[in-house]
Design an enzyme around this catalytic site. Structure first.
Site, PDB file in Angstrom:
ATOM      1  N   ARG A  60       0.833  -1.210   0.000  1.00 10.80           N
ATOM      2  CA  ARG A  60       0.000   0.000   0.000  1.00 10.80           C
ATOM      3  C   ARG A  60       0.868   1.261   0.000  1.00 10.80           C
ATOM      4  NH1 ARG A  60      -4.564   0.604   4.603  1.00 10.80           N
ATOM      5  NH2 ARG A  60      -2.758   1.133   5.879  1.00 10.80           N
ATOM      6  N   LYS A 159      -2.633   6.990   0.972  1.00  9.90           N
ATOM      7  CA  LYS A 159      -2.404   7.305   2.384  1.00  9.90           C
ATOM      8  C   LYS A 159      -1.324   8.383   2.421  1.00  9.90           C
ATOM      9  CE  LYS A 159      -2.118   4.864   6.775  1.00  9.90           C
ATOM     10  NZ  LYS A 159      -3.162   5.634   7.453  1.00  9.90           N
ATOM     11  N   GLU A 192     -16.157   6.304   5.870  1.00 11.75           N
ATOM     12  CA  GLU A 192     -15.336   5.664   6.910  1.00 11.75           C
ATOM     13  C   GLU A 192     -15.165   6.650   8.058  1.00 11.75           C
ATOM     14  OE1 GLU A 192     -11.308   5.027   5.527  1.00 11.75           O
ATOM     15  OE2 GLU A 192     -11.331   6.878   4.367  1.00 11.75           O
TER      16      GLU A 192
HETATM   17  N1  PMP Z   1      -9.241   4.765   7.170  1.00 14.86           N
HETATM   18  C1  PMP Z   1      -8.358   5.750   7.382  1.00 14.86           C
HETATM   19  C2  PMP Z   1      -8.665   7.105   6.884  1.00 14.86           C
HETATM   20  C3  PMP Z   1      -7.164   5.472   8.081  1.00 14.86           C
HETATM   21  O1  PMP Z   1      -6.283   6.436   8.299  1.00 14.86           O
HETATM   22  C4  PMP Z   1      -6.926   4.170   8.571  1.00 14.86           C
HETATM   23  C5  PMP Z   1      -5.697   3.870   9.377  1.00 14.86           C
HETATM   24  N2  PMP Z   1      -4.585   3.734   8.593  1.00 14.86           N
HETATM   25  C6  PMP Z   1      -7.870   3.171   8.303  1.00 14.86           C
HETATM   26  C7  PMP Z   1      -9.027   3.515   7.608  1.00 14.86           C
HETATM   27  C8  PMP Z   1      -7.650   1.754   8.745  1.00 14.86           C
HETATM   28  O2  PMP Z   1      -6.677   1.171   7.924  1.00 14.86           O
HETATM   29  P1  PMP Z   1      -5.735  -0.012   8.438  1.00 14.86           P
HETATM   30  O3  PMP Z   1      -6.627  -1.111   8.886  1.00 14.86           O
HETATM   31  O4  PMP Z   1      -4.929  -0.386   7.240  1.00 14.86           O
HETATM   32  O5  PMP Z   1      -4.913   0.543   9.546  1.00 14.86           O
END
Ligand code: PMP
Length: 295
Positions: A60, A159, A192
């Site tokens: 990622r 990200k 989210e």
């Molecule tokens: N959504 C956002 C906006 C985030 O910053 C995160 C944390 N990285 C997540 C969802 C959850 O992602 P992950 O399970 O890969 O940590």
């Protein structure tokens, strides 16, 4: 100074493969990561000295970098080695790892071509989870007015170091006394939370918003979908609205830092019985087991 700060003072931070004491871990004020939020990052967990789903996080990270035409100067294999070295240097077995790649120092203008070398930063620390009580009793969240970035403007799949969209939403959530906030997308669907993905359970069926809703493809989200399948149930990825949240029997959030956490109140309304539900509790247990297995 508290004991914690003392421990922190011994923290070793990796910058471009060299370990520095916390106080000496510095990068330029001309770095476009600072000036413009131009860069990418990852947040990962280690359990018993092993990084959970490291390969997936690196994938990622490199894809986020590719999307913004940032060339990470080292290979994923070298990055994985540097992560292990940083964990060991800090004697961390169960912790949180932050990987940051900035565009590098440049001129005051936006032009990413007029920067020098991307900076690769690895910070390994102890994890700050939500209070234990919230895992037992469930947390309360609110829907906020800050909409998630329009995917056609800036894809939430990247990200990036620019997290202002999420921070604006977080401020609203905190103002309402909640430590997480639910964001809708540009057409009013559930997207989210500010740092976590969301799942609902309705009449025994698990669902979560699809990637097209404009979300980060959470790695914990992926793991939970796999675990649900192992448990014999399918998780639907489908557009969800506030209506779906309000009529849900169960709700929970997923994230590397948060893991799986129950939500029992949204916008002041109890969800289901107002207590963590059986499917949530089962998935929390399965997730915990999964982190303890080889991965
Ligand atoms: N959504 C956002 C906006 C985030 O910053 C995160 C944390 N990285 C997540 C969802 C959850 O992602 P992950 O399970 O890969 O940590």
């Amino acid at each position: 100074m508290t004991g914690n700060e003392n421990a922190d003072a011994n923290l070793k931070v990796s910058i471009n493969g060299t370990l520095f004491d916390k106080a000496d871990a510095k990068i330029s004020v001309f770095d476009h990561g600072l000036l413009y939020g131009d860069g990418v990052f990852e947040g990962m967990r280690s359990y018993a000295g092993r990084v959970f789903r490291l390969e997936r996080h690196l994938q990622r990270l490199y894809e986020s970098a590719k999307a913004i035409r940032l060339e990470i100067p080292i290979s994923p294999a070298r990055m994985a080695d540097d992560v292990q070295t940083t964990l060991q240097a800090n004697a961390i077995r169960d912790g949180y790892i932050r990987l940051v790649v900035t565009r590098g120092a440049g001129t005051l203008g936006l032009d990413p071509n007029r920067t020098s070398h991307p900076q690769v930063i690895i910070i390994a620390g102890k994890i700050e989870l939500y209070p234990e009580r919230l895992y037992r009793e469930g947390m309360e969240i609110v829907t906020v007015s800050t909409i998630r970035n329009h995917p056609a403007a800036l894809s939430p799949r990247i990200k990036s170091l620019n997290y202002l969209n999420n921070i604006m939403a977080k401020l609203e959530g905190l103002q309402a006394g909640c430590s997480e906030a639910l964001m809708l997308n540009h057409i009013g669907e559930i997207a989210e939370c500010t740092g976590d993905n969301i799942f609902l359970v309705h009449r025994g069926k698990l669902s979560t918003p699809p990637v097209e809703a404009g979300i980060l493809e959470g790695i914990t989200r992926e793991v939970v979908m796999e675990l649900a399948q192992e448990a014999g149930s399918v998780c639907l990825q489908r557009p969800l609205t506030k209506h779906d949240v309000y009529i849900a029997d169960e709700c929970f959030l997923t994230g590397s830092a948060a893991e799986v956490i129950p939500v029992v109140k949204v916008d002041g309304r109890p969800i289901g019985t107002g207590k963590p539900g059986p499917i949530t509790i089962d998935l929390m247990r399965r997730f915990h087991e999964c982190t303890q297995r080889a991965h």
